[in-house]
Write an enzyme that holds these catalytic residues in place. Structure first.
Site, mmCIF file in Angstrom:
data_model
loop_
_atom_site.group_PDB
_atom_site.id
_atom_site.type_symbol
_atom_site.label_atom_id
_atom_site.label_comp_id
_atom_site.label_asym_id
_atom_site.label_seq_id
_atom_site.Cartn_x
_atom_site.Cartn_y
_atom_site.Cartn_z
ATOM 1 N N ALA A 34 0.786 -1.231 0.000
ATOM 2 C CA ALA A 34 0.000 0.000 0.000
ATOM 3 C C ALA A 34 0.818 1.281 0.000
ATOM 4 C CB ALA A 34 -0.929 0.011 1.213
ATOM 5 N N LYS A 47 -3.419 5.234 -3.021
ATOM 6 C CA LYS A 47 -4.604 4.415 -3.272
ATOM 7 C C LYS A 47 -5.363 4.137 -1.978
ATOM 8 C CE LYS A 47 -2.391 2.387 -7.326
ATOM 9 N NZ LYS A 47 -1.162 3.208 -7.183
ATOM 10 N N ASP A 105 4.547 -8.774 5.098
ATOM 11 C CA ASP A 105 4.812 -9.085 3.700
ATOM 12 C C ASP A 105 3.530 -9.656 3.106
ATOM 13 O OD1 ASP A 105 5.650 -10.016 1.239
ATOM 14 O OD2 ASP A 105 7.603 -10.668 1.994
ATOM 15 N N ASP A 127 -1.559 -3.480 -5.885
ATOM 16 C CA ASP A 127 -0.689 -2.682 -6.753
ATOM 17 C C ASP A 127 0.729 -3.187 -6.511
ATOM 18 O OD1 ASP A 127 -0.225 -0.607 -8.650
ATOM 19 O OD2 ASP A 127 0.575 0.618 -7.036
ATOM 20 N N CYS A 141 2.854 -0.275 -12.371
ATOM 21 C CA CYS A 141 3.274 0.812 -13.258
ATOM 22 C C CYS A 141 4.383 0.356 -14.204
ATOM 23 C CB CYS A 141 3.719 2.041 -12.453
ATOM 24 S SG CYS A 141 5.038 1.722 -11.269
#
Length: 468
Positions: A280, A285, A326, A342, A395
């Site tokens: 995060a 987000k 983790d 993400d 990304c």
């Protein structure tokens, strides 16, 4: 003027002598501006030779000691030199090579970095040519590894300065400013024409995007920017440091690239839902989900990054449960209504803001990261309630970390299916939806009349639904 020089002296340690870096420092007089150029050359070496990410080297608190020793203004100049030298690395290299009878010796890396730092200033920065040349020559003279090349440095850089008006446009038109492996993968994924558009966008400085809690038009007018079709506010050049802008202290907005703001929206209406945001930090987000009314659990393995996430939430007046773990092996007490993953990636979609990425990553890194992403996804889907959604995103521009990885996952997990993104699902998304119902953005997207306001990060996102 065509110049050449003797072979660079071999590197090595002599018994009883201080290391070369210390001898370099001791040999140089306190010339104004020299420390900046020395730091820039040293950090350029760390990026290009040691594959060290630029952000870590230029971190204000934990960066390279040579960088931290400078004042704020000089730090800014070092970073400007480095970003420019990396953004135009191949063009600069070609202009240097054109003025040499033979290539620089393979062990003359320090000389190469001095030349690149000098050329970057001459060609692209608001630094007097004479100052850039003189400081490069002084730097070369003071380093025992490059002292014998001082005349070569002088001649090469003066030649570049003299001929830049004619030579630079030609080089920019014919040279691709990226390593060969990176260019090849872009062409394989997007075709030659689209790849060229992406590479051209990497030469442009990235604008700054904001996600605002409300009234984007008001904030666009306040900052002198525009409202993008997706609702983000974009500013070409900030009128002040971020922390000094109106609304920062009041928590009215946060900085977030327009593409990075899309994946969280793919979860739809999350008000009142329990949502896990995995990997995060730094929390853009998480803030989106919390602002939309979700009950968010934000998971990340880094305590320092979670501290930053918590500080951002506090400023924004938002709440989330923070878990240091983790995500690849964390198991929640209860399953979630939705999950956003993400995942860590090669960051090849962020080259506009991080031009070091192509020079610090490799195809092997992409393969390794794709494997990590698959393991994260395999574990994350176990956190879902039956019928719940998960959005996987990153990304990266590379299909190995996006489309290919998700296709493989679906072929091996019949309990999950694509939950396709629909045209018109929310404002501005239509141009980024693939025929398969996935989201794909590139730096060549979001074109505006003003090039300084164009582009966005490269992002991939797939929305999946658990069917059992």
């Amino acid at each position: 003027m065509v110049v050449s020089g003797p072979a660079a002296p071999a590197r090595g340690k002599s018994r009883g002598k201080p290391p070369a870096s210390q001898r370099e420092t001791d040999a140089l007089p306190p010339t104004p501006g020299l420390a900046v150029r020395m730091a820039a050359a040293r950090l350029l070496a760390a990026v290009v030779d040691a594959k060290t990410p630029l952000d870590g080297l230029t971190d204000q608190d934990h960066g390279h000691p040579q960088f931290k020793a400078l004042d704020a203004r000089d730090r800014g100049l070092v970073r400007a030199i480095l970003v420019t030298a990396l953004r135009y690395r191949r063009s600069i290299e070609a202009l240097i090579s054109a003025r040499l009878r033979s290539p620089l010796p393979g062990n003359a890396t320090t000389l190469s970095h001095i030349l690149h730092v000098g050329a970057a200033q001459i060609l692209f920065l608001d630094v007097p040519d004479s100052a850039a040349v003189d400081l490069a020559v002084t730097h070369a003279k003071g380093d025992p590894r490059t002292a014998r090349f001082a005349a070569l440095v002088n001649a090469v850089l003066r030649g570049i300065a003299r001929d830049k008006a004619a030579d630079l446009p030609q080089m920019l038109a014919t040279v691709t400013d990226a390593p060969d492996w990176f260019v090849a993968r872009l062409r394989a994924a997007y075709g030659a024409e689209r790849a060229a558009e992406i590479l051209a966008s990497h030469r442009l400085e990235s604008p700054t995007d904001f996600t605002v809690k409300s009234d984007p038009q008001r904030w666009a007018e306040t900052f002198g920017g525009i409202v993008l079709p997706t609702g983000s506010v974009r500013v070409g050049r900030l009128p002040a440091p971020v922390a000094d802008l109106p609304g920062y202290a009041e928590g009215e907005w946060w900085v977030q690239d327009a593409a990075a703001a899309l994946p969280a929206r793919l979860l739809g209406d999350v008000s009142g839902l329990r949502v896990a945001d995995l990997c995060a930090a730094p929390g853009g987000k998480t803030a989106q989900l919390a602002s939309a009314g979700a009950i968010v659990t934000a998971v990340d393995s880094s305590r320092s990054r979670l501290n930053r996430l918590q500080a951002n939430l506090d400023r924004l007046g938002l709440k989330a449960e923070i878990v240091q773990a983790d995500a690849i092996d964390w198991t929640p007490a209860e399953r979630f209504d939705a999950v956003l993953l993400d995942a860590p990636c090669s960051s090849t979609g962020t080259v506009r803001r991080h031009p070091d990425v192509p020079w610090t990553k490799s195809p092997a890194d992409i393969d390794k990261l794709a494997g990590l992403q698959r393991r994260l996804l395999d574990h994350a889907v176990q956190m879902l309630k039956p019928g719940a959604r998960i959005v996987f995103s990153n990304c990266s521009l590379d299909p190995r970390e996006g489309e290919d990885m998700v296709r493989q996952f679906l072929s091996q997990n019949p309990a999950f299916a694509i939950d396709p993104i629909a045209q018109g699902e929310f404002a501005g998304v239509d141009g980024f939806v693939t025929p398969e119902g996935w989201l794909r953005t590139t730096p060549a997207d979001m074109r505006m009349a003003d090039a300084a306001l164009s582009g966005m990060d490269g992002f991939f996102a797939a929305r999946l639904r658990r069917q059992d």
